[in-house]
Scaffold this motif. Structure first.
Motif, mmCIF file in Angstrom:
data_model
loop_
_atom_site.group_PDB
_atom_site.id
_atom_site.type_symbol
_atom_site.label_atom_id
_atom_site.label_comp_id
_atom_site.label_asym_id
_atom_site.label_seq_id
_atom_site.Cartn_x
_atom_site.Cartn_y
_atom_site.Cartn_z
ATOM 1 N N GLU A 77 0.898 -1.186 -0.097
ATOM 2 C CA GLU A 77 -0.058 0.124 0.280
ATOM 3 C C GLU A 77 0.928 1.572 0.061
ATOM 4 O OE1 GLU A 77 -3.405 2.114 2.793
ATOM 5 O OE2 GLU A 77 -2.162 0.628 3.680
ATOM 6 N N GLY A 78 0.745 1.853 -1.192
ATOM 7 C CA GLY A 78 1.026 3.790 -1.198
ATOM 8 C C GLY A 78 0.836 4.661 0.139
ATOM 9 N N VAL A 79 1.502 4.633 1.470
ATOM 10 C CA VAL A 79 0.869 5.146 2.245
ATOM 11 C C VAL A 79 1.630 7.118 1.790
ATOM 12 C CG1 VAL A 79 1.908 6.072 4.376
ATOM 13 C CG2 VAL A 79 2.153 3.714 3.618
ATOM 14 N N SER A 80 2.902 7.426 1.809
ATOM 15 C CA SER A 80 3.035 8.974 1.418
ATOM 16 C C SER A 80 3.918 9.092 -0.215
ATOM 17 C CB SER A 80 3.390 9.579 2.601
ATOM 18 O OG SER A 80 3.627 10.570 2.485
ATOM 19 N N TYR A 81 3.749 9.854 0.009
ATOM 20 C CA TYR A 81 4.910 10.551 -1.643
ATOM 21 C C TYR A 81 5.060 12.298 -1.076
ATOM 22 C CZ TYR A 81 5.691 12.445 -6.459
ATOM 23 O OH TYR A 81 6.261 12.948 -7.674
ATOM 24 N N ILE A 82 6.559 12.198 -2.372
ATOM 25 C CA ILE A 82 6.946 12.940 -1.873
ATOM 26 C C ILE A 82 7.769 14.285 -3.684
ATOM 27 C CG2 ILE A 82 9.420 12.807 -0.610
ATOM 28 C CD1 ILE A 82 8.926 15.358 0.633
ATOM 29 N N SER A 83 7.775 14.880 -3.644
ATOM 30 C CA SER A 83 8.068 15.313 -5.588
ATOM 31 C C SER A 83 10.869 15.377 -4.748
ATOM 32 C CB SER A 83 7.488 16.124 -5.404
ATOM 33 O OG SER A 83 7.473 17.483 -5.100
ATOM 34 N N SER A 84 10.654 15.574 -5.625
ATOM 35 C CA SER A 84 12.178 15.719 -5.774
ATOM 36 C C SER A 84 12.356 16.924 -4.943
ATOM 37 C CB SER A 84 12.118 15.956 -7.217
ATOM 38 O OG SER A 84 11.970 16.715 -7.903
ATOM 39 N N GLY A 85 11.793 17.791 -5.617
ATOM 40 C CA GLY A 85 11.581 19.322 -4.072
ATOM 41 C C GLY A 85 10.972 19.576 -3.506
ATOM 42 N N ALA A 86 9.925 18.470 -3.014
ATOM 43 C CA ALA A 86 9.682 18.729 -2.206
ATOM 44 C C ALA A 86 8.048 19.754 -2.157
ATOM 45 C CB ALA A 86 10.401 18.900 -0.340
ATOM 46 N N SER A 87 7.632 20.634 -2.921
ATOM 47 C CA SER A 87 6.489 20.593 -3.298
ATOM 48 C C SER A 87 5.002 20.701 -3.200
ATOM 49 C CB SER A 87 6.700 21.629 -4.628
ATOM 50 O OG SER A 87 6.739 20.666 -5.894
ATOM 51 N N SER A 88 5.014 18.832 -3.361
ATOM 52 C CA SER A 88 4.197 18.106 -3.299
ATOM 53 C C SER A 88 4.517 16.954 -3.021
ATOM 54 C CB SER A 88 3.421 17.734 -5.127
ATOM 55 O OG SER A 88 3.612 18.498 -5.894
ATOM 56 N N THR A 89 3.110 16.608 -2.124
ATOM 57 C CA THR A 89 3.191 15.782 -0.834
ATOM 58 C C THR A 89 1.651 15.031 -1.556
ATOM 59 O OG1 THR A 89 2.707 16.980 0.903
ATOM 60 C CG2 THR A 89 4.908 16.456 0.543
ATOM 61 N N TYR A 90 1.961 13.911 -0.683
ATOM 62 C CA TYR A 90 0.535 12.687 -1.005
ATOM 63 C C TYR A 90 0.740 12.057 0.283
ATOM 64 C CZ TYR A 90 0.236 15.336 -6.270
ATOM 65 O OH TYR A 90 0.583 15.811 -7.181
ATOM 66 N N TYR A 91 -0.693 11.781 0.817
ATOM 67 C CA TYR A 91 -0.573 10.718 1.543
ATOM 68 C C TYR A 91 -2.002 9.616 1.456
ATOM 69 C CZ TYR A 91 2.086 13.596 4.312
ATOM 70 O OH TYR A 91 2.845 14.460 4.944
ATOM 71 N N VAL A 92 -1.882 8.334 1.838
ATOM 72 C CA VAL A 92 -3.586 7.325 1.893
ATOM 73 C C VAL A 92 -3.958 8.267 2.726
ATOM 74 C CG1 VAL A 92 -2.013 5.609 3.436
ATOM 75 C CG2 VAL A 92 -4.260 5.034 1.751
ATOM 76 N N ASP A 93 -5.988 7.942 2.664
ATOM 77 C CA ASP A 93 -6.237 8.537 3.649
ATOM 78 C C ASP A 93 -6.291 8.442 4.673
ATOM 79 O OD1 ASP A 93 -9.567 8.428 1.174
ATOM 80 O OD2 ASP A 93 -7.726 10.341 1.788
ATOM 81 N N SER A 94 -5.762 7.141 5.007
ATOM 82 C CA SER A 94 -5.974 6.337 6.704
ATOM 83 C C SER A 94 -4.600 7.252 7.489
ATOM 84 C CB SER A 94 -5.191 4.968 6.517
ATOM 85 O OG SER A 94 -4.437 4.901 6.060
ATOM 86 N N VAL A 95 -3.864 8.104 6.447
ATOM 87 C CA VAL A 95 -2.831 8.481 7.554
ATOM 88 C C VAL A 95 -2.402 9.638 7.575
ATOM 89 C CG1 VAL A 95 -1.404 5.736 7.073
ATOM 90 C CG2 VAL A 95 -1.547 8.182 5.899
ATOM 91 N N LYS A 96 -3.868 10.785 6.820
ATOM 92 C CA LYS A 96 -3.465 11.499 6.611
ATOM 93 C C LYS A 96 -3.948 12.668 8.247
ATOM 94 C CE LYS A 96 -5.156 12.599 1.815
ATOM 95 N NZ LYS A 96 -6.684 12.894 1.104
ATOM 96 N N GLY A 97 -3.550 13.895 8.237
ATOM 97 C CA GLY A 97 -3.398 14.530 9.458
ATOM 98 C C GLY A 97 -2.205 13.485 10.871
ATOM 99 N N ARG A 98 -2.002 12.471 10.476
ATOM 100 C CA ARG A 98 -0.931 11.801 11.791
ATOM 101 C C ARG A 98 0.239 11.941 11.198
ATOM 102 N NH1 ARG A 98 -2.386 6.007 12.920
ATOM 103 N NH2 ARG A 98 -3.662 5.789 10.474
ATOM 104 N N PHE A 99 0.650 11.260 9.579
ATOM 105 C CA PHE A 99 1.533 10.844 8.950
ATOM 106 C C PHE A 99 2.577 12.439 8.332
ATOM 107 C CE2 PHE A 99 2.188 6.329 8.531
ATOM 108 C CZ PHE A 99 1.514 6.338 10.016
ATOM 109 N N THR A 100 3.892 12.107 8.512
ATOM 110 C CA THR A 100 4.357 13.737 7.656
ATOM 111 C C THR A 100 5.345 13.273 6.712
ATOM 112 O OG1 THR A 100 3.611 15.633 9.187
ATOM 113 C CG2 THR A 100 5.357 15.979 7.617
ATOM 114 N N ILE A 101 5.670 13.490 5.865
ATOM 115 C CA ILE A 101 7.066 12.799 4.453
ATOM 116 C C ILE A 101 7.618 14.095 4.144
ATOM 117 C CG2 ILE A 101 5.286 13.024 2.765
ATOM 118 C CD1 ILE A 101 6.910 10.637 1.627
#
Length: 126
Positions: free
Chosen positions: A46-70
């Motif tokens: 399962e994909g949990v989180s993503y961060i772009s090369s410049g850290a300008s874009s991040t994504y999170y799976v719904d189940s971890v939003k608000g709890r995890f930070t990449i």
């Protein structure tokens, strides 16, 4: 020579926190996206989180939003996953992956990534 090594996993109680690190070496991945995945027995990775090369874009799976930070520190060749308010369902082996080849897959698809670490175990239990 290209390697990604996860660390920081362990056993924590529900509500606790943990910070995972993904250190990469060999090639410089400064300009590449990195994602965290997790896998438990009997389930697909399962994909949990993503961060772009410049850290300008991040994504999170719904189940971890608000709890995890990449986040990432390219100078240290490291990507982090800060995990707060951990729940038992967060228990899994966590992998980091690097995307070095342009593709049209979504961030949460494992096949979008060509380099993987060996994983670090996270167990959330009383």
């Amino acid at each position: 020579q290209v390697q990604l090594v996860e660390s920081g996993g362990g056993l924590v109680q529900p509500g606790g926190s943990l910070r995972l690190s993904c250190a990469y070496s060999g090639f410089t991945f400064d300009y590449y996206a990195v994602a965290w995945f997790r896998q438990v027995p009997g389930k697909e990775r399962e994909g949990v989180s993503y961060i772009s090369s410049g850290a300008s874009s991040t994504y999170y799976v719904d189940s971890v939003k608000g709890r995890f930070t990449i986040s990432r520190d390219n100078a240290k060749n490291t990507v982090y996953l800060q995990m707060n308010s951990l729940k038992p369902e967060d228990t899994a082996i966590y992998y980091c992956a690097c995307q070095t080849y342009p593709n049209r897959r979504s961030w949460w698809e494992p096949l979008a990534y060509d380099y993987w670490g060996q994983g670090t175990q996270v167990t959330v239990s009383s």
